[in-house]
Structures are given as structure tokens and as C-alpha cells.
Design an enzyme around this catalytic site. Structure first.
Site, short mmCIF file in Angstrom:
data_model
loop_
_atom_site.label_atom_id
_atom_site.label_comp_id
_atom_site.label_asym_id
_atom_site.label_seq_id
_atom_site.Cartn_x
_atom_site.Cartn_y
_atom_site.Cartn_z
N PHE A 58 -48.35 -28.08 -85.12
CA PHE A 58 -48.13 -29.52 -85.30
C PHE A 58 -49.18 -30.09 -86.24
O PHE A 58 -50.37 -29.75 -86.11
CB PHE A 58 -48.22 -30.26 -83.96
CG PHE A 58 -47.09 -29.94 -83.02
CD1 PHE A 58 -47.02 -28.72 -82.37
CD2 PHE A 58 -46.08 -30.87 -82.79
CE1 PHE A 58 -45.97 -28.42 -81.51
CE2 PHE A 58 -45.02 -30.58 -81.94
CZ PHE A 58 -44.96 -29.36 -81.29
N ALA A 59 -48.74 -30.94 -87.14
CA ALA A 59 -49.69 -31.62 -88.03
C ALA A 59 -49.22 -33.05 -88.23
O ALA A 59 -48.36 -33.33 -89.07
CB ALA A 59 -49.79 -30.88 -89.36
N TYR A 63 -54.01 -34.69 -89.69
CA TYR A 63 -54.13 -33.24 -89.49
C TYR A 63 -53.35 -32.41 -90.51
O TYR A 63 -53.46 -31.19 -90.51
CB TYR A 63 -53.72 -32.86 -88.07
CG TYR A 63 -54.78 -33.14 -87.02
CD1 TYR A 63 -55.25 -34.43 -86.83
CD2 TYR A 63 -55.31 -32.12 -86.23
CE1 TYR A 63 -56.23 -34.71 -85.86
CE2 TYR A 63 -56.28 -32.38 -85.27
CZ TYR A 63 -56.73 -33.67 -85.10
OH TYR A 63 -57.69 -33.93 -84.15
N ASP A 148 -52.88 -24.49 -82.45
CA ASP A 148 -53.50 -25.67 -83.06
C ASP A 148 -53.55 -25.49 -84.57
O ASP A 148 -53.65 -24.36 -85.06
CB ASP A 148 -54.96 -25.82 -82.56
CG ASP A 148 -55.08 -26.77 -81.39
OD1 ASP A 148 -54.07 -27.00 -80.69
OD2 ASP A 148 -56.20 -27.28 -81.16
N VAL A 149 -53.58 -26.59 -85.30
CA VAL A 149 -53.59 -26.50 -86.76
C VAL A 149 -55.00 -26.58 -87.34
O VAL A 149 -55.24 -26.20 -88.49
CB VAL A 149 -52.69 -27.60 -87.38
CG1 VAL A 149 -53.33 -28.99 -87.27
CG2 VAL A 149 -52.34 -27.28 -88.82
N ASP A 150 -55.96 -27.06 -86.54
CA ASP A 150 -57.34 -27.18 -87.06
C ASP A 150 -58.04 -25.84 -86.91
O ASP A 150 -59.09 -25.70 -86.28
CB ASP A 150 -58.10 -28.30 -86.32
CG ASP A 150 -58.15 -28.10 -84.82
OD1 ASP A 150 -57.18 -27.54 -84.25
OD2 ASP A 150 -59.16 -28.48 -84.19
N HIS A 170 -60.63 -19.48 -73.32
CA HIS A 170 -61.28 -20.50 -74.13
C HIS A 170 -62.64 -20.02 -74.64
O HIS A 170 -63.44 -19.50 -73.85
CB HIS A 170 -61.44 -21.77 -73.28
CG HIS A 170 -61.75 -22.99 -74.07
ND1 HIS A 170 -62.93 -23.16 -74.77
CD2 HIS A 170 -61.02 -24.11 -74.28
CE1 HIS A 170 -62.91 -24.33 -75.36
NE2 HIS A 170 -61.76 -24.94 -75.09
N THR A 182 -63.88 -26.61 -66.95
CA THR A 182 -63.55 -28.05 -66.98
C THR A 182 -62.09 -28.30 -66.59
O THR A 182 -61.36 -29.00 -67.28
CB THR A 182 -63.84 -28.65 -68.37
OG1 THR A 182 -63.13 -27.89 -69.35
CG2 THR A 182 -65.32 -28.62 -68.68
N GLU A 240 -54.20 -29.05 -72.12
CA GLU A 240 -55.01 -27.90 -71.70
C GLU A 240 -55.21 -27.88 -70.17
O GLU A 240 -55.17 -26.81 -69.55
CB GLU A 240 -56.37 -27.94 -72.40
CG GLU A 240 -57.22 -26.72 -72.16
CD GLU A 240 -58.42 -26.71 -73.09
OE1 GLU A 240 -58.33 -26.15 -74.19
OE2 GLU A 240 -59.46 -27.30 -72.72
N1 UDP Z 1 -52.78 -33.09 -83.59
C1 UDP Z 1 -52.22 -33.68 -84.73
N2 UDP Z 1 -52.61 -34.93 -85.10
C2 UDP Z 1 -53.52 -35.67 -84.41
C3 UDP Z 1 -54.10 -35.07 -83.25
C4 UDP Z 1 -53.72 -33.78 -82.89
O1 UDP Z 1 -51.40 -33.05 -85.41
O2 UDP Z 1 -53.83 -36.79 -84.82
C5 UDP Z 1 -52.32 -31.75 -83.18
C6 UDP Z 1 -52.89 -30.65 -84.08
O3 UDP Z 1 -51.98 -29.57 -84.12
C7 UDP Z 1 -54.15 -30.26 -83.31
C8 UDP Z 1 -53.66 -30.36 -81.86
O4 UDP Z 1 -52.77 -31.49 -81.86
O5 UDP Z 1 -54.60 -28.96 -83.66
C9 UDP Z 1 -54.76 -30.55 -80.80
O6 UDP Z 1 -55.62 -31.61 -81.14
P1 UDP Z 1 -57.16 -31.30 -81.51
O7 UDP Z 1 -57.21 -30.11 -82.37
O8 UDP Z 1 -57.75 -32.58 -82.05
O9 UDP Z 1 -57.79 -31.00 -80.08
P2 UDP Z 1 -59.08 -30.08 -79.84
O10 UDP Z 1 -58.70 -28.68 -80.23
O11 UDP Z 1 -60.18 -30.61 -80.72
O12 UDP Z 1 -59.33 -30.23 -78.37
MN MN Z 2 -57.88 -28.05 -82.11
#
Ligand code: UDP
Ligand code: MN
Length: 291
Positions: A58-59, A63, A148-150, A170, A182, A240
Site C-alpha cells: 500500500f502506498a 508513501y 510495508d512499503v517503507d 519483529h 508491546t 500489528e
Molecule cells: N501507509 C501509507 N500511507 C500512510 C501511512 C501508512 O501508505 O500515510 C502504509 C504503507 O504501506 C506503510 C504501512 O501503511 O508501510 C504502515 O505504516 P508505517 O510504515 O508508517 O508504520 P510503521 O512501520 O512505521 O509502524
Molecule cells: Mn513501515
């Protein structure tokens, strides 16, 4: 040649895998670490099976900036040589980069409504995955990973990761005790886990399994979220937290070590020397603000 102590250690590790990490859960599911499997052998087994692997990513909002690295690095490392269909769900299809994909690899872009709260986006993924796995994916793919996309791929991630229900440990909690996990600890939430329960702390950023099992997993999330909302509570780590609750009662048949979602490209620990997929640095406040 004279055999010395190190030859015996080397042969021992070849025979039993790793001695410095646990490679089996108490319910006898493998925990996949570098050195516990033979990638060439596993590849050859799955090559005969004509399988399709789906991936969801998802993006939304800001993102989309992570997409190019995610997609390009997947071409280098992720299910290379296998049929892989990546479902990309975004609110800005025009921002999807043009990445050249290998043979039998497809990118399917699906437009989704814009959302503003990052908590709603991360949690909302589960409902959308439930729909996809009920409809078009149900007959098209055998396995699915939801990522996740990041993130960025950095090493081999392939069929050794497949299983009917797959969780990833994790990266911040693999060597922590249960009381430090957590989990959602408030009994008012549907994601509540009791102090004396829980096996591992699983990441929300990567999980998978057969399409059918991932459908079963994701289907209850929307309702649980609605019940929580009606009780004015939101689980501490959103999807999560609910995922950890699900895995407590539905044990993964395969567990992936944090090599499959590592903290940071520069971090190494004694156990994690191979990085397959890692979280990229981001400024949460900046990237999550959609207003
Ligand atoms: N995401 C997105 N847009 C946003 C927030 C989240 O597309 O504004 C999606 C994206 O795929 C991201 C995932 O939701 O990788 C999880 O959010 P994030 O990575 O911020 O959570 P973290 O891994 O930091 O807990
Ligand atoms: Mn993430």
C-alpha cells in the site's frame, strides 16, 4: 589433512543448521534463519509446482515516495524466477513509477480512496486484503505476502519463506522476554493479550501464507476495529496488535527471522548477519501528515 575442532563445528553446523539461534518453535514450525536451509534445493522443489505468489503493498499519501526502491529492489531479490503478481494499492495511481519487471512478474495498480489518519491507513489495509483474497486473488495466486512499503529488499527472499500461515519476528523484539513485548494490554480492546500469554512479537510490516489462510486472518479485522471504536479504544499498534492476537490463537506454520524485516541497513547483531528486507529511514511526523 588433520581435522581440528573447527572442522567438527563446521560439519555440525552443516548438519543441524544454526546453533546460536532457535530454528524451531515449540509447536514445531520452522524459524527461517540464514544457514538453516539450502536455497538451491528449495528452489528446485518449488520450481516443479508452477506456483504464483501475490504481494500486496500500500502506498497512500506521501508513501508513494518509497515505491521505486521497493519495486526495483524486489526485482533484484524477491522471488526471482517465480511468477509474482504485485498488487499495489494507492490513492495516486499517477505517482506509480515505471519500473521494468522481469518475465512472469506483474504490477497491478488498484486505486483506493484517500484516507487521512495514518492509523486508519495501516489498519485499513487488512480489510482491503480480505476483499482481494476473497475475490480476484482467490483463484489467481497460491501464496501471498503483505508488506510495508517503507522498506527495501537487500538479499535473497524466496520460496523458503512460503507456508500456509507465515509471521515475521519483529526486528526490535527477537531477543526480548515476553513481558517486554508491546502487545495490547488493555482488556477493553479486541487485541488484548494476557500477561502470561504470547509466543513471539510479530511484525505488522510483513506476513503471509496461502491465499485462503491470509483471507481467514484478515477477514475479522474490520469488525474488531469497529468493536474497538464503539468502545472508544484503538489498539496500541493497530493492525500489528490484532495480528499478534490472531497468531496467538492461530499459530503460524512458518516463522521468519528478523532477516526478513530488519531494522536498518547499517544495523547488525550477532544473530542477524544476513539482511533480506529492511525498513528504510523515514521522518514519521513528516511522512504521515496528510492534512
Ligand atoms: N501507509 C501509507 N500511507 C500512510 C501511512 C501508512 O501508505 O500515510 C502504509 C504503507 O504501506 C506503510 C504501512 O501503511 O508501510 C504502515 O505504516 P508505517 O510504515 O508508517 O508504520 P510503521 O512501520 O512505521 O509502524
Ligand atoms: Mn513501515
Amino acid at each position: 589433512m588433520r581435522l581440528n575442532f573447527y572442522h567438527f563445528v563446521f560439519v555440525g553446523v552443516l548438519l543441524i543448521g544454526r546453533i546460536d539461534v532457535t530454528s524451531m518453535t515449540p509447536w514445531l514450525a520452522p524459524i527461517v534463519w540464514e544457514g538453516t536451509f539450502d536455497p538451491t534445493l528449495i528452489d528446485s522443489i518449488y520450481k516443479q509446482q508452477n506456483i504464483t505468489i501475490a504481494t500486496t503493498v500500500f502506498a497512500l499519501g506521501k508513501y508513494t515516495r518509497f515505491l521505486r526502491d521497493f519495486l526495483e529492489s524486489a526485482e533484484q531479490h524477491y522471488f526471482v524466477g517465480f511468477r509474482m503478481h504485485c498488487y499495489l494499492l494507492t490513492d495516486q495511481p499517477e505517482a506509480v513509477p515505471d519500473v521494468k519487471l522481469g518475465i512472469e512478474r506483474q504490477l497491478r495498480v488498484r486505486t483506493v480512496p484517500r484516507m487521512y489518519r495514518w492509523q486508519d491507513i495501516t489498519m485499513g489495509r487488512m480489510g482491503m486484503i480480505a476483499k482481494l483474497t476473497e475475490n480476484e486473488l482467490a483463484t489467481e495466486a497460491d501464496y501471498i505476502f503483505c508488506l510495508d512499503v517503507d522498506t527495501k529488499f537487500y538479499g535473497h527472499w524466496s520460496v523458503e519463506a512460503l507456508g500456509s500461515l507465515v509471521g515475521v519476528i519483529h526486528p526490535w523484539f527477537y531477543n526480548y522476554q515476553r513481558n517486554q513485548f508491546t502487545y495490547e494490554r488493555r482488556p477493553e480492546s479486541q487485541a488484548f493479550i494476557r500477561a502470561e500469554e504470547g509466543d513471539y512479537y510479530y511484525a505488522g510490516g510483513a506476513f503471509g501464507g496461502s491465499v485462503q489462510e491470509v483471507h481467514k486472518l484478515t477477514r475479522p479485522f474490520s469488525e474488531q476495529q469497529n468493536i474497538d471504536a464503539a468502545n472508544s479504544i484503538e489498539a496500541v499498534w493497530h493492525d500489528e496488535s490484532h495480528l499478534n492476537k490472531y497468531f496467538l490463537y492461530n499459530k503460524p506454520t512458518k516463522v521468519l527471522s528478523p532477516e526478513y524485516l530488519w531494522r536498518n541497513i547499517n544495523a547488525r547483531t550477532n544473530e542477524v548477519t544476513t539482511i533480506r528486507f529492511y525498513i528504510v529511514n523515514k521522518n514519521n511526523d513528516e511522512v504521515r501528515s496528510n492534512f
